[in-house]
Design an enzyme around this catalytic site. Structure first.
Site, mmCIF file in Angstrom:
data_model
loop_
_atom_site.group_PDB
_atom_site.id
_atom_site.type_symbol
_atom_site.label_atom_id
_atom_site.label_comp_id
_atom_site.label_asym_id
_atom_site.label_seq_id
_atom_site.Cartn_x
_atom_site.Cartn_y
_atom_site.Cartn_z
ATOM 1 N N LYS A 11 0.806 -1.222 0.000
ATOM 2 C CA LYS A 11 0.000 0.000 0.000
ATOM 3 C C LYS A 11 0.843 1.277 0.000
ATOM 4 C CE LYS A 11 -4.484 -1.228 0.414
ATOM 5 N NZ LYS A 11 -5.585 -0.662 -0.381
ATOM 6 N N SER B 73 0.999 -9.703 -0.573
ATOM 7 C CA SER B 73 0.683 -8.272 -0.519
ATOM 8 C C SER B 73 0.925 -7.609 0.830
ATOM 9 C CB SER B 73 -0.774 -8.047 -0.936
ATOM 10 O OG SER B 73 -1.649 -8.828 -0.138
#
Length: 416
Positions: free
Chosen positions: A65, A314
């Site tokens: 992110k 992720s």
């Protein structure tokens, strides 16, 4: 990177282009970790595909992110930088925005629901974010963030439904294809769709024939429902909270509608299994969303068999108690740990006979609990629960067979 190799993706959306991702890569270079992509021999053998893992859990805030948050902030005007940015998030976006905002001298305000675990508040504040707790749900927190945006003149940075954010996330695939140019398939976690939009856009431009498979948690199939015109129920407690989204992005859904070749759902057991395998085999900690890609490959071997498959890990932000619980549950499902309930006579030597069977089969006893009072057994009956550790399911089954042969009533406390 061979920029001349970039070609417009078939059906590419003008909402997001390969050039946007390439520009984002230049912008954020040196400020985020250039994470490695490694081939996993063991996972390849297990899945029947050639597995390549992208370790985004190695970012400073342990999640991809950062890329999108930084790319968006680097395009702010001087006035916007001075006033600051705001977001509604209780996850990795809040930490990525706060960390890079602090680095750049940009004030960051994060609105979280009052129900947010204290550890997430502390993690965001630790990297420089100002946390405002408002509302009982994410929707209420988001509405308050939008209110503050207007009142204070702040710039709202959406966690996924923003072209600048998605372009930053796309740099994950750009790096993967630099490291492994002949990847044939990408299994991409999908929540709001920012990561999949960015990764899919650049991957399709670099390799027009690459297969793009979206992966969503079975409990939160919001994008799946939209793109597949399905009506699966949404909601519940999922391990993959990072991709648990009720409403997919409007911008990202338009992009993904033209990009994805297929879309699969993974259930909680599959996510747990993938997470445990990554820790046991690759010695790397991922959160539930970070294990979704591998879970999809394991659950759908026909989609990936024999191909060179790129999987992005992720994020790695998972509560340690939850991680321990997942690992213990995996041990139980694989037959390496169990809790057995035995009924035996309450007389001297009974427990010794039981222990001897465990000894003969080389199964380790971890804990023994006797129950004499809270049971429906006769007064001279005794219920004993034994938590034990075996080599594998075969050894455990042999133990249970031997106990029954000795005349003990045996049942499993947890199903495998």
């Amino acid at each position: 990177m061979n920029e001349a190799a970039l070609k417009p993706a078939a059906g590419a959306s003008a909402l997001l282009t390969a050039d946007d991702v390439v520009a984002a890569a230049r912008r954020i270079a040196g400020a985020v970790v250039r994470t490695p992509t490694f081939h996993s021999q063991t996972l390849s053998a297990i899945t029947g595909a050639e597995i390549y893992l992208k370790f985004e859990n190695h970012q400073f805030t342990a999640a991809y992110k950062e890329r999108g948050a930084l790319n968006a902030m680097l395009q702010l005007s001087d006035e916007q930088r001075a006033k600051g940015v705001i977001a509604a998030s209780a996850g990795n976006h809040s930490q990525g925005l706060s960390y890079h905002g602090t680095r750049l001298g940009i004030p960051v305000t994060i609105v979280m629901p009052k129900t947010t675990p204290v550890v997430k508040v502390m993690q965001t504040e630790a990297v420089g974010g100002k946390v405002v707790l408002e509302g009982e749900s994410f929707d209420e927190a988001s509405a308050h963030a939008r209110k503050l945006e207007t009142e204070l003149g702040l710039t709202f940075v959406h966690p996924f439904d923003d072209p600048q954010v998605a372009a930053g996330q796309g740099t994950v695939a750009l790096e993967m294809l630099e490291d492994v140019p002949d990847l044939e398939v990408l299994a991409i976690p999908v929540g709001g769709g920012g990561l999949a939009s960015g990764m899919g856009t650049i991957a399709r431009a670099l390799r027009p024939d690459i297969k793009l498979i979206g992966v969503e948690a079975e409990l939160y199939p919001s994008m799946y429902n939209l793109l597949k015109q399905a009506d699966c129920p949404i909601g519940g407690d999922t391990l993959a909270e990072g991709i648990a989204v009720f409403e997919p992005g409007k911008f990202t859904s338009q992009v993904l509608g033209d990009l994805l070749d297929d879309f699969v759902l993974v259930n909680e057991h599959q996510i747990e299994r993938a997470l445990a395998l990554l820790l046991q085999i690759e010695k790397t900690v991922v959160e539930g969303a970070g294990a979704a890609g591998l879970a999809a490959v394991i659950a759908n071997p026909e989609l990936f068999a024999g191909g060179k498959v790129g999987i992005v890990l992720s994020g790695g932000n998972i509560d340690t108690r939850l991680l321990a619980n997942v690992l213990l549950r995996d041990l139980a499902r694989s037959g390496r740990a169990a809790r057995l309930r035995l009924v035996l006579a309450d007389r001297p030597g009974s427990l010794f006979r039981v222990s001897k069977v465990f000894y003969d089969h080389n199964v380790n006893i971890i804990e023994i609990v006797h129950q004499r009072v809270f049971t429906s057994l006769p007064a001279k009956g005794l219920a004993t629960e034994i938590e034990c550790e075996a080599r594998d399911a075969v050894q455990l089954d042999a133990l249970i067979t031997a106990l029954r042969a000795e005349g003990f009533e045996v049942s499993m406390m947890e199903s495998r």
